[in-house]
Design an enzyme around this catalytic site. Structure first.
Site, mmCIF file in Angstrom:
data_model
loop_
_atom_site.group_PDB
_atom_site.id
_atom_site.type_symbol
_atom_site.label_atom_id
_atom_site.label_comp_id
_atom_site.label_asym_id
_atom_site.label_seq_id
_atom_site.Cartn_x
_atom_site.Cartn_y
_atom_site.Cartn_z
ATOM 1 N N ASP A 1 0.868 -1.175 0.000
ATOM 2 C CA ASP A 1 0.000 0.000 0.000
ATOM 3 C C ASP A 1 0.907 1.228 0.000
ATOM 4 O OD1 ASP A 1 -2.422 1.573 0.369
ATOM 5 O OD2 ASP A 1 -1.779 1.884 2.430
ATOM 6 N N SER A 2 0.334 2.401 -0.280
ATOM 7 C CA SER A 2 1.109 3.637 -0.226
ATOM 8 C C SER A 2 1.496 3.982 1.216
ATOM 9 C CB SER A 2 0.307 4.778 -0.830
ATOM 10 O OG SER A 2 -0.926 4.900 -0.168
ATOM 11 N N GLU B 1 -6.805 10.520 10.043
ATOM 12 C CA GLU B 1 -5.489 10.535 10.684
ATOM 13 C C GLU B 1 -5.451 11.472 11.893
ATOM 14 O OE1 GLU B 1 -2.464 10.864 7.627
ATOM 15 O OE2 GLU B 1 -2.765 8.746 7.158
ATOM 16 N N CYS C 1 -11.373 3.929 -0.616
ATOM 17 C CA CYS C 1 -10.068 4.325 -0.078
ATOM 18 C C CYS C 1 -9.919 3.580 1.238
ATOM 19 C CB CYS C 1 -10.020 5.841 0.141
ATOM 20 S SG CYS C 1 -8.569 6.398 1.084
ATOM 21 N N THR C 2 -8.735 3.038 1.479
ATOM 22 C CA THR C 2 -8.569 2.154 2.640
ATOM 23 C C THR C 2 -8.815 2.854 3.982
ATOM 24 O OG1 THR C 2 -6.199 2.571 2.471
ATOM 25 C CG2 THR C 2 -7.019 0.500 1.575
ATOM 26 N N HIS C 3 -8.703 4.181 4.019
ATOM 27 C CA HIS C 3 -8.968 4.883 5.281
ATOM 28 C C HIS C 3 -10.467 5.018 5.576
ATOM 29 C CE1 HIS C 3 -4.774 6.167 5.261
ATOM 30 N NE2 HIS C 3 -4.935 6.833 6.377
ATOM 31 N N CYS D 1 -3.956 -0.845 -2.106
ATOM 32 C CA CYS D 1 -4.105 0.603 -2.271
ATOM 33 C C CYS D 1 -5.055 0.839 -3.438
ATOM 34 C CB CYS D 1 -2.737 1.197 -2.560
ATOM 35 S SG CYS D 1 -2.739 2.919 -3.085
ATOM 36 N N ASN D 2 -6.088 1.635 -3.219
ATOM 37 C CA ASN D 2 -7.061 1.879 -4.283
ATOM 38 C C ASN D 2 -6.433 2.584 -5.475
ATOM 39 O OD1 ASN D 2 -10.108 1.271 -3.531
ATOM 40 N ND2 ASN D 2 -9.019 1.785 -1.666
ATOM 41 N N THR D 3 -5.616 3.615 -5.208
ATOM 42 C CA THR D 3 -5.009 4.371 -6.299
ATOM 43 C C THR D 3 -4.097 3.468 -7.133
ATOM 44 O OG1 THR D 3 -5.022 6.324 -4.871
ATOM 45 C CG2 THR D 3 -3.680 6.431 -6.858
#
Lengths: 268, 268
Positions: free
Chosen positions: A10-11, A152, A184-186, A73-75
């Site tokens: 992931d990023s 975050e 998005c993973t968040h 990671c979605n992107t």
């Protein structure tokens, strides 16, 4: 049967929500996780750059003798998965297709919303994948760049989160969307706030959960499942200072991350 | 007299607010601007990584035969300026010291607030610099990670901006701070909202303005001012796709940016 680990990247930290689902649904699998924390976020970068970064992540994981790769990671899934499949021979899975399939199954009025980073939404990856499964579906994509910093900051249930969600999701509500992909993973951390704004009738799709399901199927079909039923081992690598990853990552996984090693990813 | 250009770098677009002040206050100077858009933001990265990235930016600018360097990024100034001065012989200026000096001059009750990215605030660079000028000053630093995405969304005057500012600035209001340093290049765009939340009695310090003032003094002291009085030329380089830079950057500078070249910064 194949006891080698799965590689996940992931990023940054967000992909740990995908790892968490893999741990729960495939408890016998070992996993090597790489978080590209020195170059997060991918969501605002060009396609060319995201492909370059993703290939470096993949080359690092391949150096660890893995049996399959999950792009958590979605992107990176949106921009680099198809290119990666052409270049690398190992089975590779992204989060877009599992999320798109789940959304198509869930919708009743054929109106689906997708939210994500600017990169994911502008790539149209979810939108195209959904329309390819079912061409007559209406899909609306909305980029929500404030959601990641809100998570975050730990402000998931604040007035700011609520008002921001109202602003971003207004158009989806006006279009009577009945299914919403948290692209998005968040974003699963904002599930409660997003659900409140969208209303009870709307199904929220979490691609992290669906991706772990698809990983299980991919491993089974390729005869790559581990012999172990539980006791999977996890190794963590990052490209920047491990401390933030240890702290926030421990919260996401709900277990302590003891060893994290730093990798010089730019040279790969 | 020295007609070579000044080199300016930032983690991305924000440093154009510093360039804009240089254009206004030193209209005869040519400038080479580098925005490290492939690796923005610096604000969440470790000190070690920010130093490495900043040195790569400096090496790129040095390849363009410049006479001085302005670090137009608060995080890079906070973490890398002192190290850079040890390694490179060229005159180098950051945004921290000019901002700190202006804040100390402005305060009447000796209570100063500093807002910025997590990296800038945690580095304590402004706080230490202010206390070194005047040891008895009270300085409170608050990191405001939502402010940059709010500016990039164009939501500067929205309810979300207002509520976020109320949340971040609450502690500064309780401490009766009379001077506030806008310690991130994006924040001057939020000047109106921040001013409204803090109240009329509070002086807002814009380090971009102060840095251009200090650049003028630095050039004069070293006999490096250009012979030209106006007609400065500007060259732009970035490390990711130039399009976003062209669009948002044109708004910040209030003039069209015609030519932007992409640089492979990681190899420097």
């Amino acid at each position: 049967m194949d006891n080698r680990p799965i590689g996940v990247f992931d990023s940054g930290i967000g992909g740990l929500t995908v790892l968490k689902e893999i741990v729960e649904q495939l408890p016998g699998e070992d996993v090597i996780y790489f978080g590209d924390t020195a170059r997060i976020p991918y969501g605002t970068r060009s396609r060319e750059t995201v492909i370059k970064y993703s290939f470096q992540c993949i080359r690092f994981l391949l150096s660890k003798d893995i049996k399959a790769i999950v792009i958590a990671c979605n992107t990176a899934s949106a921009m680099a998965l198809e290119e990666a499949k052409k270049v690398f021979e190992i089975p590779i899975l992204g989060v877009i297709e599992p999320g798109a399939n789940a959304a198509v199954s869930a919708t009743k009025n054929n109106k689906i919303g997708v939210i994500g980073t600017t990169g994911t939404i502008n790539s149209e990856a979810y939108q195209r994948k959904i329309r390819r499964i079912h061409p007559n579906l209406e899909v609306i994509g909305i980029s929500c760049p404030l959601f990641v910093p809100i998570v975050e900051e730990g402000w998931e249930d604040s007035d700011v989160a609520n008002m921001t969600a109202e602003k971003y999701l207004q158009e989806l509500k006006e279009h009577d969307t009945d299914t919403l992909v948290l692209g998005c993973t968040h974003y699963p951390a904002l599930r409660y706030t997003i659900g409140k704004v969208m209303g009870d009738r709307v199904t929220l799709v979490n691609p992290a959960y669906e991706t772990a399901q698809s990983t299980k199927i991919l491993l089974k079909e390729n005869g790559l499942l581990s012999e172990k039923i539980d006791g999977g081992k996890y190794e963590f690598y990052v490209s920047d200072d491990p401390e933030k990853f240890r702290r926030i990552g421990g919260n996401i996984l709900r277990k302590e991350i003891s060893t994290i090693q730093k990798v010089n990813i730019e040279l790969l």
